[in-house]
Scaffold this active site. Structure first.
Site, PDB file in Angstrom:
ATOM      1  N   HIS A  11       0.737  -1.119   0.010  1.00 44.74           N
ATOM      2  CA  HIS A  11      -0.136   0.115   0.048  1.00 44.74           C
ATOM      3  C   HIS A  11       0.785   1.266   0.046  1.00 44.74           C
ATOM      4  CE1 HIS A  11       0.235   0.043   4.651  1.00 44.74           C
ATOM      5  NE2 HIS A  11       0.319   1.211   4.442  1.00 44.74           N
ATOM      6  N   ASP A  61       1.008  -7.947   2.099  1.00 43.23           N
ATOM      7  CA  ASP A  61       1.138  -6.441   1.991  1.00 43.23           C
ATOM      8  C   ASP A  61       2.664  -5.864   1.898  1.00 43.23           C
ATOM      9  OD1 ASP A  61       0.909  -3.630   1.969  1.00 43.23           O
ATOM     10  OD2 ASP A  61      -0.340  -3.315   3.576  1.00 43.23           O
ATOM     11  N   SER A  81       3.963   2.171   8.564  1.00 43.78           N
ATOM     12  CA  SER A  81       3.717   1.081   7.210  1.00 43.78           C
ATOM     13  C   SER A  81       4.856   0.958   6.687  1.00 43.78           C
ATOM     14  CB  SER A  81       2.682   1.878   6.499  1.00 43.78           C
ATOM     15  OG  SER A  81       1.490   1.986   7.115  1.00 43.78           O
TER      16      SER A  81
END
Length: 716
Positions: free
Chosen positions: A88, A224, A648
């Site tokens: 992402h 991810d 992230s």
């Protein structure tokens, strides 16, 4: 004694033994870990030294953790500059290289060699070279009796002087950030690389498996991750893209452990957490729960429902809006979980209990008069700022973030402020037109029209009436929407170019005859003239008071574990692999497996489809060396590391400093950790490194990338 009772007893004993602030968690500056943090980390099972984590004179882990494009974290995992981050985080770059005919979001992308790696515009990674405390230099000459404006001006001058004079190489940059609400200042020497190329990414059915339904949720089964590579000039220094650039040779890169994780294993997450507000008073948290979050959630909920319907029925729109939808939905769902978590953990009551203790300690302080007055002042200021904060939230969410036509108008309005200077206008106009080309590539007039009608309607209905501009207060929203989208040139790239054609006077005349721009301008000028000045005045007072409140806490609680709030600077957080109990009679194990993906599998579904090859690998149990001791393939795991947005893509490291996972999310019940960390339910979610290796090796057949890595088994 059953497992859950033992866990509860263990947690209770830990909590009773901790000082008032010590609820695990914390985001610590890596250059300041010696002492209390080092002792805690060793107690939790860490085997490496603090110098392994941060060292100025020798290579250390900090040299392998660059900031990824200013918003995420990444880590170097090979001697050839191979970079790992979240799918992402690289989503915009993957999308930019995609088309209906060649859809890397749908099918994934894997460069077979370095020549096939894809360059990216406007993508950079920044390394920290050195960290220095410069508080004395920044605060030099700042006097207590000075006004807030005079203090800030002096601090600004000192920061500029320190940045200009602190030693660095010509290709490096000095940056200074404030900590503890302006009670400490730290300088970072940085290196930024702008030639960063896409190497590999799994299809979204792996990289975004579960999509928005599973976002912020545990159990999770998402791969991810994405791979990039840093390129440098022949001297291994930062350089703009060139075919002559070569793979970057890092000072340090992370070996990857094949051992996996187990309950109570030590974990450490290194990264750039964006923003936390751990030391807010109860009045601020009440405002977030009761006013601000419901507003944000309501506006985004309306916009997302419209966009989602179009994406599900049109593949071209799905590609156009995939990245924007994910970005909007991310915080929409986060705010929902945050509000629920704050209520579930009685955060306001806990803050009020702390405030009672604070007052008692303040009374005994040498600064009693100043400190006792802090909380009543907070009460007064937060009451006064409430309608301005709410009005600001409506403007920001509707105009700047979620209605695309209005967001373009916002950028043009800022351009219009340069009309008096023709040359400045022409320069800024050229930059604006160039920057908006990509925006309009991913713009759909019909989608935006329906979003406009829905959320501008909410703005009119629910924002404080006394601050609404006449153009909105008296408008029939349905009629206004049709008039604007039938006539405004802001609905196309060609129209934007036409509006800005010619000199400043011509552009000004054209803009002020455009219904879309005229309406947007009425909202913007109302915000700038009616809402923003008073909001900023009160917010400045609150910020100054918060600085004093933070100073008082540091003084009154000298033995507490008080870490500085996140501010997008490099931090270390540490904890252990651990499950949790989100509600009565429910306990979540800390690891998930490929079996769970197959349990969630829905053929052809937007969120839960599974690639045929992954199904085949599952059916044949062809997991190679990446299976655990029970023959199952691990996918995700959770731990007690205190993370937030910006983490992230952060590396999850074992006790020896080897990569064991890739941080990508938090559990929904614990998203309030930005404001109030509770170790009973706050967990970060990571992709197991073995699943990443499995996808690269077995699914993508990119064995040349596996050969580039250093794989280790320290437990064995």
């Amino acid at each position: 004694m059953n497992l859950q009772f033992k866990k509860t007893l263990k947690l209770l004993v830990v909590l009773l033994a901790l000082p008032i602030y010590a609820q695990q968690g914390g985001m610590w500056i890596p250059s300041l870990l010696e002492g209390m943090n080092e002792k805690e980390m060793k107690t939790l099972g860490m085997k490496m030294s603090i110098q392994d984590i941060y060292d100025v004179n020798n290579s250390s882990m900090k040299d392998a953790v660059p900031h990824f494009n200013g918003g995420c974290t990444s880590e170097v995992i090979s001697a050839q500059g191979l970079l790992l981050t979240n799918h992402h985080c690289g989503y915009g770059q993957i999308q930019a290289h995609s088309s209906v005919e060649n859809d890397y979001l749908l099918n994934g992308f894997w460069a077979k060699n370095k020549a096939e790696e894809l360059p990216n515009d406007n993508l950079e990674v920044t390394f920290i070279v050195r960290i220095e405390d410069v508080t004395n230099a920044v605060m030099n000459g700042v006097k207590v009796k000075d006004s807030e404006a005079k203090k800030q001006e002096k601090i600004k001058q000192n920061i500029e002087r320190t940045i200009a004079t602190f030693p660095k190489k010509e290709w490096q940059e000095n940056r200074i950030k404030s900590f503890y609400e302006g009670n400490q200042y730290i300088l970072f020497v940085t290196e930024t690389f702008s030639d960063v190329r896409l190497v590999g990414a799994p299809p979204s059915s792996i990289g975004k498996f579960g999509s928005d339904t599973d976002n912020w949720v545990w159990p999770r089964h998402t791969g991810d991750f994405a791979l990039f590579r840093i390129y440098a000039d022949k001297n291994n220094r930062p350089a703009k893209y060139s075919k002559d650039n070569v793979p970057y040779q890092p000072k340090h890169f992370f070996p990857i452990s094949l051992d996996g994780v187990a309950q109570d294993d030590f974990t450490m997450v290194f990264g750039y957490p964006g923003r936390t507000q751990e030391y807010l008073p109860s009045f601020a948290i009440e405002q977030i729960i009761n006013d601000l979050n419901p507003t944000r959630i309501g506006i985004r909920d309306a916009a997302l429902k419209i966009i989602d319907e179009y994406m599900r029925n049109d593949q071209a729109i799905k590609i156009q809006y995939a990245s924007k939808f994910a970005s909007t939905a991310n915080y929409w769902k986060k705010w929902i979980g945050e509000s629920q978590g704050l209520k579930k953990t009685n955060a306001v009551a806990a803050k009020k209990d702390f405030e009672k203790d604070f007052i008692e300690r303040a009374r005994k302080s040498k600064n009693a008069k100043e400190y006792i007055a802090i909380l009543p002042q907070f009460d007064k200021l937060y009451t006064e700022i409430a309608p301005y904060s709410l009005s600001r939230e409506y403007f920001v969410e509707v105009v700047m973030r979620n209605t695309e036509l209005l967001s373009v108008a916002w950028r043009i309005y800022n351009l219009e402020q340069n009309f008096a200077n023709e040359q400045a206008y022409q320069n800024r106009k050229a930059n604006l037109i160039k920057s908006q080309e990509r925006f309009y590539k991913n713009y759909n007039k019909v989608v935006d029209e329906h979003v406009f009608e829905a959320i501008v309607g909410l703005y009119k209905k629910n924002a404080p009436a006394q601050f609404l501009p006449t153009a909105l207060k008296n408008a029939d929203i349905a009629t206004l929407t049709k008039e604007i989208y039938n006539s405004s040139k802001l609905t196309s790239y060609e129209g934007l170019q036409e509006l800005l054609k010619g000199d400043a006077k011509q552009a000004q005349a054209a803009l002020n005859a455009d219904k879309g721009y005229v309406f947007a301008k009425s909202l913007i000028e109302n915000y700038n003239n009616v809402i923003l000045p008073k909001y900023e005045e009160l917010d400045t007072q609150i910020s100054a008071l918060q600085r004093t409140y933070m100073k008082a806490q540091l003084e009154l609680y000298p033995d507490a574990r008080i870490f500085p709030d996140a501010n997008s600077t490099l931090r270390v957080t540490y904890g252990k692999v651990d499950g949790y109990s989100p509600r009565d009679a429910v306990y979540y194990e800390p690891l998930t497996h490929l079996d769970g993906i197959m349990e969630k599998y829905v053929p052809g579904d937007y969120e839960f489809d599974v690639p045929a090859k992954l199904i085949e690998l599952y059916n044949t149990k062809d997991y190679g060396m990446y299976a655990d001791k029970d023959g199952k393939l691990p996918v995700n795991f959770i731990a007690t590391n205190h993370t937030t947005g910006g983490n992230s893509g952060s590396p999850a490291l074992d006790a020896y400093g080897n990569l064991i996972g890739l941080n990508f999310d938090r559990v929904w019940e614990g998203t309030m950790s930005d404001i109030y960390y509770d170790p009973s339910i706050c967990r970060n979610i990571m992709v197991d490194a073995r699943y990443i290796l499995f996808i690269i090796d077995k699914f993508a057949d990119a064995k040349h990338l596996i050969d580039e890595l250093k794989l280790v088994s320290p437990k064995k």
